[in-house]
Design a protein around this motif. Structure first.
Motif, PDB file in Angstrom:
ATOM      1  N   ARG A  74       0.773  -1.220  -0.029  1.00  0.00           N
ATOM      2  CA  ARG A  74      -0.191   0.146   0.171  1.00  0.00           C
ATOM      3  C   ARG A  74       0.821   1.254   0.308  1.00  0.00           C
ATOM      4  O   ARG A  74       0.573   1.904  -0.256  1.00  0.00           O
ATOM      5  N   HIS A  75       2.497   1.697   0.223  1.00  0.00           N
ATOM      6  CA  HIS A  75       2.978   2.538   0.866  1.00  0.00           C
ATOM      7  C   HIS A  75       3.952   2.609  -0.293  1.00  0.00           C
ATOM      8  O   HIS A  75       5.079   1.484  -0.426  1.00  0.00           O
ATOM      9  N   PRO A  76       4.514   3.352  -1.306  1.00  0.00           N
ATOM     10  CA  PRO A  76       5.836   3.206  -1.608  1.00  0.00           C
ATOM     11  C   PRO A  76       6.776   3.183  -0.784  1.00  0.00           C
ATOM     12  O   PRO A  76       7.794   4.736  -0.659  1.00  0.00           O
ATOM     13  N   ILE A  77       7.789   2.521   0.171  1.00  0.00           N
ATOM     14  CA  ILE A  77       8.688   2.401   1.129  1.00  0.00           C
ATOM     15  C   ILE A  77       9.883   2.456   0.729  1.00  0.00           C
ATOM     16  O   ILE A  77       9.678   1.765   0.113  1.00  0.00           O
ATOM     17  N   ASP A  78      10.644   3.268   0.553  1.00  0.00           N
ATOM     18  CA  ASP A  78      11.682   3.859   0.223  1.00  0.00           C
ATOM     19  C   ASP A  78      12.582   3.186   1.977  1.00  0.00           C
ATOM     20  O   ASP A  78      13.467   2.399   1.438  1.00  0.00           O
ATOM     21  N   SER A  79      12.794   2.934   3.393  1.00  0.00           N
ATOM     22  CA  SER A  79      13.688   3.023   4.451  1.00  0.00           C
ATOM     23  C   SER A  79      12.791   2.424   5.094  1.00  0.00           C
ATOM     24  O   SER A  79      11.742   2.788   5.245  1.00  0.00           O
ATOM     25  N   VAL A  80      13.395   1.242   5.850  1.00  0.00           N
ATOM     26  CA  VAL A  80      12.736   1.097   6.819  1.00  0.00           C
ATOM     27  C   VAL A  80      13.068   1.223   8.135  1.00  0.00           C
ATOM     28  O   VAL A  80      15.083   1.267   8.356  1.00  0.00           O
ATOM     29  N   ILE A  81      12.843   1.712   9.698  1.00  0.00           N
ATOM     30  CA  ILE A  81      13.462   1.457  10.703  1.00  0.00           C
ATOM     31  C   ILE A  81      12.992   0.794  11.820  1.00  0.00           C
ATOM     32  O   ILE A  81      11.606   1.353  11.605  1.00  0.00           O
ATOM     33  N   HIS A  82      13.449  -0.208  11.707  1.00  0.00           N
ATOM     34  CA  HIS A  82      12.539  -1.461  12.975  1.00  0.00           C
ATOM     35  C   HIS A  82      13.331  -1.310  13.898  1.00  0.00           C
ATOM     36  O   HIS A  82      14.500  -2.291  15.178  1.00  0.00           O
ATOM     37  N   PHE A  83      12.654  -0.767  14.705  1.00  0.00           N
ATOM     38  CA  PHE A  83      12.365  -0.592  16.590  1.00  0.00           C
ATOM     39  C   PHE A  83      11.597  -1.342  17.354  1.00  0.00           C
ATOM     40  O   PHE A  83      11.698  -2.032  18.508  1.00  0.00           O
ATOM     41  N   LEU A 122      17.529  -0.621   5.946  1.00  0.00           N
ATOM     42  CA  LEU A 122      16.913  -1.106   7.081  1.00  0.00           C
ATOM     43  C   LEU A 122      17.684  -0.582   7.928  1.00  0.00           C
ATOM     44  O   LEU A 122      19.399  -0.250   7.531  1.00  0.00           O
ATOM     45  N   VAL A 123      17.496   0.652   8.993  1.00  0.00           N
ATOM     46  CA  VAL A 123      18.028   0.747  10.143  1.00  0.00           C
ATOM     47  C   VAL A 123      17.731   0.044  11.501  1.00  0.00           C
ATOM     48  O   VAL A 123      16.202   0.134  11.408  1.00  0.00           O
ATOM     49  N   PHE A 124      18.510  -0.788  11.743  1.00  0.00           N
ATOM     50  CA  PHE A 124      17.973  -1.425  12.771  1.00  0.00           C
ATOM     51  C   PHE A 124      18.793  -0.860  14.395  1.00  0.00           C
ATOM     52  O   PHE A 124      19.843  -0.806  14.504  1.00  0.00           O
ATOM     53  N   SER A 125      18.075  -0.945  15.160  1.00  0.00           N
ATOM     54  CA  SER A 125      18.114  -0.589  16.479  1.00  0.00           C
ATOM     55  C   SER A 125      18.725  -2.599  17.317  1.00  0.00           C
ATOM     56  O   SER A 125      18.485  -3.109  17.330  1.00  0.00           O
ATOM     57  N   SER A 126      20.463  -1.979  17.063  1.00  0.00           N
ATOM     58  CA  SER A 126      20.729  -2.734  18.489  1.00  0.00           C
ATOM     59  C   SER A 126      21.357  -1.569  19.501  1.00  0.00           C
ATOM     60  O   SER A 126      20.497  -1.009  19.869  1.00  0.00           O
ATOM     61  N   SER A 127      21.521  -2.439  20.957  1.00  0.00           N
ATOM     62  CA  SER A 127      22.173  -2.598  21.882  1.00  0.00           C
ATOM     63  C   SER A 127      23.334  -2.302  22.153  1.00  0.00           C
ATOM     64  O   SER A 127      24.296  -3.503  22.118  1.00  0.00           O
ATOM     65  N   CYS A 128      24.319  -1.484  23.165  1.00  0.00           N
ATOM     66  CA  CYS A 128      25.273  -1.219  23.948  1.00  0.00           C
ATOM     67  C   CYS A 128      25.781  -2.798  24.991  1.00  0.00           C
ATOM     68  O   CYS A 128      26.486  -3.503  25.213  1.00  0.00           O
ATOM     69  N   SER A 129      23.898  -3.780  24.298  1.00  0.00           N
ATOM     70  CA  SER A 129      24.107  -4.498  26.192  1.00  0.00           C
ATOM     71  C   SER A 129      24.725  -5.896  25.193  1.00  0.00           C
ATOM     72  O   SER A 129      24.978  -6.694  25.506  1.00  0.00           O
ATOM     73  N   VAL A 169      22.119 -10.610  -0.437  1.00  0.00           N
ATOM     74  CA  VAL A 169      21.632  -9.802  -1.759  1.00  0.00           C
ATOM     75  C   VAL A 169      22.445  -8.274  -1.147  1.00  0.00           C
ATOM     76  O   VAL A 169      22.041  -7.357  -0.718  1.00  0.00           O
ATOM     77  N   PRO A 170      23.082  -7.737  -2.691  1.00  0.00           N
ATOM     78  CA  PRO A 170      24.130  -6.690  -3.064  1.00  0.00           C
ATOM     79  C   PRO A 170      24.068  -5.331  -2.350  1.00  0.00           C
ATOM     80  O   PRO A 170      24.137  -4.790  -1.936  1.00  0.00           O
ATOM     81  N   GLU A 171      22.302  -5.401  -2.672  1.00  0.00           N
ATOM     82  CA  GLU A 171      21.976  -3.639  -2.997  1.00  0.00           C
ATOM     83  C   GLU A 171      21.367  -3.448  -1.445  1.00  0.00           C
ATOM     84  O   GLU A 171      20.660  -2.163  -0.991  1.00  0.00           O
ATOM     85  N   LEU A 172      21.522  -4.514  -0.770  1.00  0.00           N
ATOM     86  CA  LEU A 172      20.802  -4.126   1.065  1.00  0.00           C
ATOM     87  C   LEU A 172      21.810  -3.274   1.074  1.00  0.00           C
ATOM     88  O   LEU A 172      23.416  -3.936   1.170  1.00  0.00           O
ATOM     89  N   ARG A 173      21.192  -2.446   2.209  1.00  0.00           N
ATOM     90  CA  ARG A 173      21.944  -1.189   2.825  1.00  0.00           C
ATOM     91  C   ARG A 173      22.078  -1.202   4.463  1.00  0.00           C
ATOM     92  O   ARG A 173      20.573  -0.815   4.392  1.00  0.00           O
ATOM     93  N   VAL A 174      22.176  -1.577   5.279  1.00  0.00           N
ATOM     94  CA  VAL A 174      21.604  -2.569   6.853  1.00  0.00           C
ATOM     95  C   VAL A 174      22.963  -0.611   7.213  1.00  0.00           C
ATOM     96  O   VAL A 174      23.777  -1.171   7.632  1.00  0.00           O
ATOM     97  N   LEU A 175      22.650  -0.007   8.665  1.00  0.00           N
ATOM     98  CA  LEU A 175      22.983   0.602   9.429  1.00  0.00           C
ATOM     99  C   LEU A 175      22.743  -0.221  10.530  1.00  0.00           C
ATOM    100  O   LEU A 175      20.987  -0.159  11.367  1.00  0.00           O
ATOM    101  N   ALA A 176      23.186  -0.779  11.770  1.00  0.00           N
ATOM    102  CA  ALA A 176      23.032  -1.072  12.892  1.00  0.00           C
ATOM    103  C   ALA A 176      23.637  -0.361  13.805  1.00  0.00           C
ATOM    104  O   ALA A 176      24.426   0.181  14.256  1.00  0.00           O
TER     105      ALA A 176
END
Ligand code: NAD
Ligand code: WQD
Length: 340
Positions: A74-83, A122-129, A169-176
């Motif tokens: 339903r939405h033309p999503i460009d990026s995801v932030i996963h909290f 994708l921006v992923f919520s990681s943790s100092c833990s 997936v070579p085109e994937l960009r992930v920032l943790a």
């Protein structure tokens, strides 16, 4: 460049502050949240602060593939932030399977849906833990991971899954983004931390004492190898964390593949330092008692945030007094959080 961003867990503590930042900088924002640990009221307040509407909000479980397909169709999503995740360390020891199911299963379902719908940021919520009981601080992104509880293991596992997916997936960009100890609230007093039941984290515990909901703070141990014997942490303002996500999105296309970044201030504060600053800011005394160490706690966790500064120009702008002031302001205006 303006993007359409899917924010999972967007009604939560960090997610809601991030939605404000994204809307204010011109992005279109779609939220997916099952409200298992948040209130829809937070999203009304996001729109009020930003002066703009969210594009859509979907009340759904991030593990539910049918809901994800519907959102991506339903939405033309460009990026995801996963909290969206569960985040209580103690609870993760009691119910580890729920943590693996939601945190790891939620991430694999999301990444699989992203892949099928051709979404590659994708921006992923990681943790100092994930650093566990660090032998030396400050911690760089190269410091070894040594998770000491199921929650931290889920975050470390997700990072490894994402790294593997990037190889595939070579085109994937992930920032943790490995956040240290987010604290504080929005300076408007409209958004803040609203834990259910007894708070696990120290800042909401302090604000609930100050507002009269709790009697005293248990300081978990004063025999750590730290200057005053109490645990040292790198507290960082939740608005700085939110700004970190906005800046991360601006740079997500810089380099393909998976990259990890610490988000912290680089400065440690002990439990007693925090109590002192909080007392000064709120003008009330915080009764406390030294008790046993909390199982699983570590002496000191402080970030080296140099990589985010060098790569993106991001640095935390707000100090411990601002965190205490804004957290206290939110609690005073919302003594029972978002509950009516
Ligand atoms: P939060 O609990 O306030 O927010 C999480 C949001 O996700 C909530 O709105 C909750 O309702 C939603 N959610 C949970 N499970 C879901 C599911 N299965 N489907 C859809 N929505 C779901 O937590 P937060 O403090 O905002 O943390 C956000 C993220 O940052 C989490 O991934 C957490 O592990 C991570 N993190 C938090 C901290 C911290 O101290 N707050 C530190 C490091 C990392
Ligand atoms: C901070 C300090 C306690 C409560 C957790 C997660 C971490 C990250 C942030 C998600 C410690 C002391 C606390 C109290 C106390 N979250 N304390 N009395 O444990 O550093 O980190 O939240 O990713 O992964 O582990 O945060 O706020 O619970 O504790 O003395 O009632 O305050 O011992 O030194 P923590 P915290």
């Amino acid at each position: 460049m303006s993007q359409t961003v899917l924010v999972t867990g967007g009604a939560g503590f960090i997610g809601s502050h991030t939605c404000v930042e994204l809307l204010r900088s011109g992005h279109e924002v779609v939220v997916l949240d099952d409200h298992s640990n948040s209130s829809p009221v937070a999203l009304e307040r996001v729109e009020k602060i930003a002066g703009r509407r969210l594009s859509a909000t979907h009340v759904a479980d991030v593990r539910d593939r049918r809901s994800l397909d519907s959102v991506f169709s339903r939405h033309p999503i460009d990026s995801v932030i996963h909290f969206a995740a569960k985040k209580a360390v103690g609870e993760s020891v009691r119910i580890p399977l729920a943590y693996y199911d939601i945190n790891v299963g939620g991430t694999t379902a999301l990444v699989s849906a992203m892949h099928d719908h051709g979404v590659h940021r994708l921006v992923f919520s990681s943790s100092c833990s994930i650093y566990g009981d660090a032998t030396s601080v400050p911690l760089t992104e190269e410091s070894p991971a040594a998770p000491t509880n199921p929650y931290a293991t889920t975050k470390w596992t997700c990072e490894q899954i994402l790294a593997d997916q990037c190889l595939h997936v070579p085109e994937l960009r992930v920032l943790a983004l490995r956040y240290f100890n987010p604290a504080g609230a929005h300076p408007t007093g409209l958004l803040g931390e609203d834990p259910r039941g007894v708070p696990d984290n120290i800042m909401p515990f302090l604000t609930q004492i100050a507002v009269g909901r709790r009697d005293e703070l248990s300081v978990f141990g004063d025999d750590y190898p730290t200057p005053d014997g109490t645990g040292v942490r790198d507290y960082l303002h939740v608005v700085d964390v939110a700004e970190g996500h906005r800046v991360a999105l601006d740079h997500i296309d810089d380099v393909p593949g998976m990259r990890v970044f610490n988000l912290g201030t680089g400065h440690g504060a002990s439990v007693l330092d925090l109590v002192r600053v909080f007392e000064e800011v709120c003008g009330r005394q915080i009764p406390y008692r030294i008790t046993e160490r909390r199982p699983g706690d570590v002496a000191e966790l402080v970030a080296d945030p140099a990589k985010a500064t060098a790569s993106w120009g991001w640095t935390a702008q707000r100090d411990l007094a601002a965190m205490c002031r804004d957290a206290w302001n939110f609690q005073q205006h919302n003594p029972y959080g978002y509950a009516p």
